[in-house]
Design an enzyme around this catalytic site. Structure first.
Site, short mmCIF file in Angstrom:
data_model
loop_
_atom_site.label_atom_id
_atom_site.label_comp_id
_atom_site.label_asym_id
_atom_site.label_seq_id
_atom_site.Cartn_x
_atom_site.Cartn_y
_atom_site.Cartn_z
N LYS A 1 2.39 4.41 1.29
CA LYS A 1 2.60 4.97 2.62
C LYS A 1 2.47 6.48 2.50
O LYS A 1 3.36 7.16 2.00
CB LYS A 1 3.97 4.58 3.19
N GLU B 1 -5.31 7.36 7.31
CA GLU B 1 -4.54 8.60 7.32
C GLU B 1 -5.39 9.70 6.72
O GLU B 1 -6.34 9.45 5.97
CB GLU B 1 -3.27 8.45 6.46
N GLU C 1 0.82 -1.21 0.00
CA GLU C 1 0.00 0.00 0.00
C GLU C 1 0.86 1.25 0.00
O GLU C 1 1.95 1.27 0.57
CB GLU C 1 -0.90 0.01 1.25
N ARG D 1 -2.11 10.10 11.04
CA ARG D 1 -2.87 8.88 11.34
C ARG D 1 -4.19 9.27 12.01
O ARG D 1 -4.22 10.10 12.93
CB ARG D 1 -2.05 7.99 12.27
N PHE E 1 -7.13 2.33 5.43
CA PHE E 1 -6.43 1.11 5.07
C PHE E 1 -6.80 -0.07 5.94
O PHE E 1 -6.33 -1.18 5.73
CB PHE E 1 -4.91 1.30 5.08
#
Length: 528
Positions: A211, A260, A209, A216, A295
């Site tokens: 980043k 995020e 995935e 967060r 995610f």
């Protein structure tokens, strides 16, 4: 319980490297706590008082020297009451009231107890009593299974309250602690891998995935009520109305999402990290909008998913929030994963996460199921100043002022240096002693809190990247800088230049092969 018993236990912890000895010392003191002392004591042991910020700083506390008690009489309850009083002080005359409270606390404490109190109130407590050790100590003191205690703490997000249940309740009550929609959960953490190949060798078939270089967030929804937490479980719901609105639009009633948030520019590419953080810290909506990217999924409509494999969690996440998924690729092929990683970097992101598709969500744990792969940049920079440290570094030259060469004089005199950041990270006691002696001999002036030094010392610095800055004349600042080591073998003429660092700024590199960021194109998960 006398406060001095905590002080003695922490002194024992600080004096040993043995984890077993640390657990024994902490468990011994935990077993002697009264039920109403458990949460305050855990606040002391973690340098995180239950009252939060106490409104006192290092200078105020270190100014309180002088007389201390010869023998200890302070109790844990006394200290907790003083902390509550300090946290509640406000308004006119608050300085005098705060001084009086601290004076009373200082005079009632022994010298060793006051030293501990200062370190707790300033967050400078470094004893090796990390949360994992404390959790083992709670399990030992309560005669409970360690994994059961750790799971309860992770899912509740509250070490103190978990300790209360473990030490005073039944096994069944401890086991019943689980996910509660609306109550923050400690986030799962990632370890580091040097390359995508290395990560896949550990994780096997994985979800690779993007980043993202954002903040967060953990988002909880119960009906129309939405709460948004940071990675430290601070509630920031009023600051992120866009995220609240997005999650209210999902086809669910109850949900806990992990992801995020970051801001995008007009072309859909990620803005600089500080732009996201500036917007993230605002109480009201601003011109820069935040967008959530999820995610993981911990709970949906009465069903806890933390023990389900990532493949199942991702399938449910795609079902309910396909428009907000972090771009990903499911693969075990190193070549495909490496190509996806390069695409993430071209799109302006930090790198990739490699997550084993069979792994559960281990809240609060840093294991090998999640591995982050991102370039670690190292640069040779020049020290132009050093500030004196505080706390345990008091009296040592600690915080380095770092500069890059400016050979063309673009931002100053030709052949000069341009400051790009500061750091005190990565310094061992040996390096602190060395640099204090070394730079004291090179003093040529003063800087705020320290000295200006002859720019003849090269130091190798590792950074996670750079960001735009109006603070420094070169327009660039280091991100997460830490010292790798000094380079006496290198003359300053071989230090890196400001233009090299500016080349790392977002937008300085190539675009995606298709001419647009995958974020801009709205790319979602793909299989391969």
């Amino acid at each position: 319980m006398l406060f001095g018993e905590l002080q003695v236990a922490l002194a024992t912890v600080a004096a040993t490297r043995s984890r077993l000895a640390k657990v024994d010392a902490l468990a011994g003191v935990l077993t002697r706590l009264a039920p109403d002392e458990i949460v305050p004591a855990l606040g002391v042991l973690t340098a995180a008082p239950r009252q939060g910020r106490l409104g006192v700083g290092w200078r105020t506390l270190t100014a309180r020297g002088g007389d201390h008690a010869e023998t200890g009489s302070l109790t844990v309850a006394d200290v907790d009451a003083a902390f509550s009083e300090l946290a509640g002080i406000s308004g006119s005359g608050s300085g005098a009231v705060r001084t009086a409270v601290l004076a009373d606390l200082s005079q009632r404490a022994t010298a060793d107890e006051w030293d501990l109190l200062v370190r707790v109130m300033t967050g400078e407590l470094r004893t090796g009593a990390l949360e994992g050790v404390l959790l083992d100590a709670v399990a030992r003191a309560a005669d409970r299974d360690g994994e059961l205690v750790r799971r309860a703490a992770m899912l509740s997000g509250d070490l103190g309250e978990t300790a209360v249940v473990a030490l005073t309740g039944s096994v069944e009550e401890l086991a019943s602690i689980g996910l509660v929609v609306g109550r923050g959960v400690q986030p799962m953490l990632a370890s580091t891998a040097a390359s995508v190949d290395e990560a896949l060798a550990v994780a096997g078939l994985s979800s690779v995935e993007f980043k993202l270089d954002g903040a967060r967030v953990q988002v909880h929804r119960h009906g129309d009520e939405v709460r948004v937490f940071t990675r430290t479980l601070a509630d920031v719901t009023p600051r992120v109305p866009e995220i609240v609105e997005a999650v209210r639009g999902l086809p669910v009633t109850d949900v806990i999402l992990d992801g995020e948030t970051l801001s995008l520019d007009d072309d859909g590419a990620p803005r600089a990290f500080q732009d996201t953080m500036a917007r993230f810290g605002a109480e009201t909506a601003r011109e820069i909008a935040l967008r959530p990217w999820f995610f993981d999924l911990l709970h949906v409509d009465g069903r806890d998913l933390v023990d389900e494999p990532l493949s199942e969690r991702r399938a449910e996440l795609e079902r309910i929030a396909a428009d907000f998924l972090v771009p990903s690729l499911v693969t075990a092929d190193p070549d495909a994963a490496e190509a996806f990683s390069r695409a993430a970097l071209r799109a302006g992101h930090e790198g990739v996460m490699v997550k084993g598709v069979d792994a559960p969500y281990t809240a609060g744990r840093r294991g090998k199921s999640w591995l982050k792969v991102k370039p670690v940049h190292t640069f040779d920079l020049v020290v132009v100043g050093v500030e004196y440290g505080s706390g345990r570094r008091s009296g040592w030259l600690s915080n380095l002022h770092l500069a890059a060469r400016d050979p063309e004089g673009t931002f100053g005199a030709a052949g000069g240096f341009v400051m790009v950041g500061k750091t005190f990270k990565g310094l061992t006691d040996e390096l602190l002693r060395w640099q204090t002696a070394h730079f004291s001999e090179r003093e040529i002036g003063s800087v705020s809190g320290g000295i200006r030094v002859t720019p003849d010392t090269v130091v190798e610095i590792a950074i996670d990247g750079v960001q735009r800055s109006t603070r420094y004349p070169g327009g660039v600042a280091l991100r997460f800088a830490r010292v790798k080591g000094y380079r006496p073998d290198k003359p300053v003429g071989e230090a890196d230049t400001i233009e090299t660092l500016r080349g790392l700024l977002p937008g300085a590199g190539a675009t995606d092969d298709a001419g647009a960021s995958p974020m801009a194109a709205g790319a979602g998960p793909t299989e391969g």
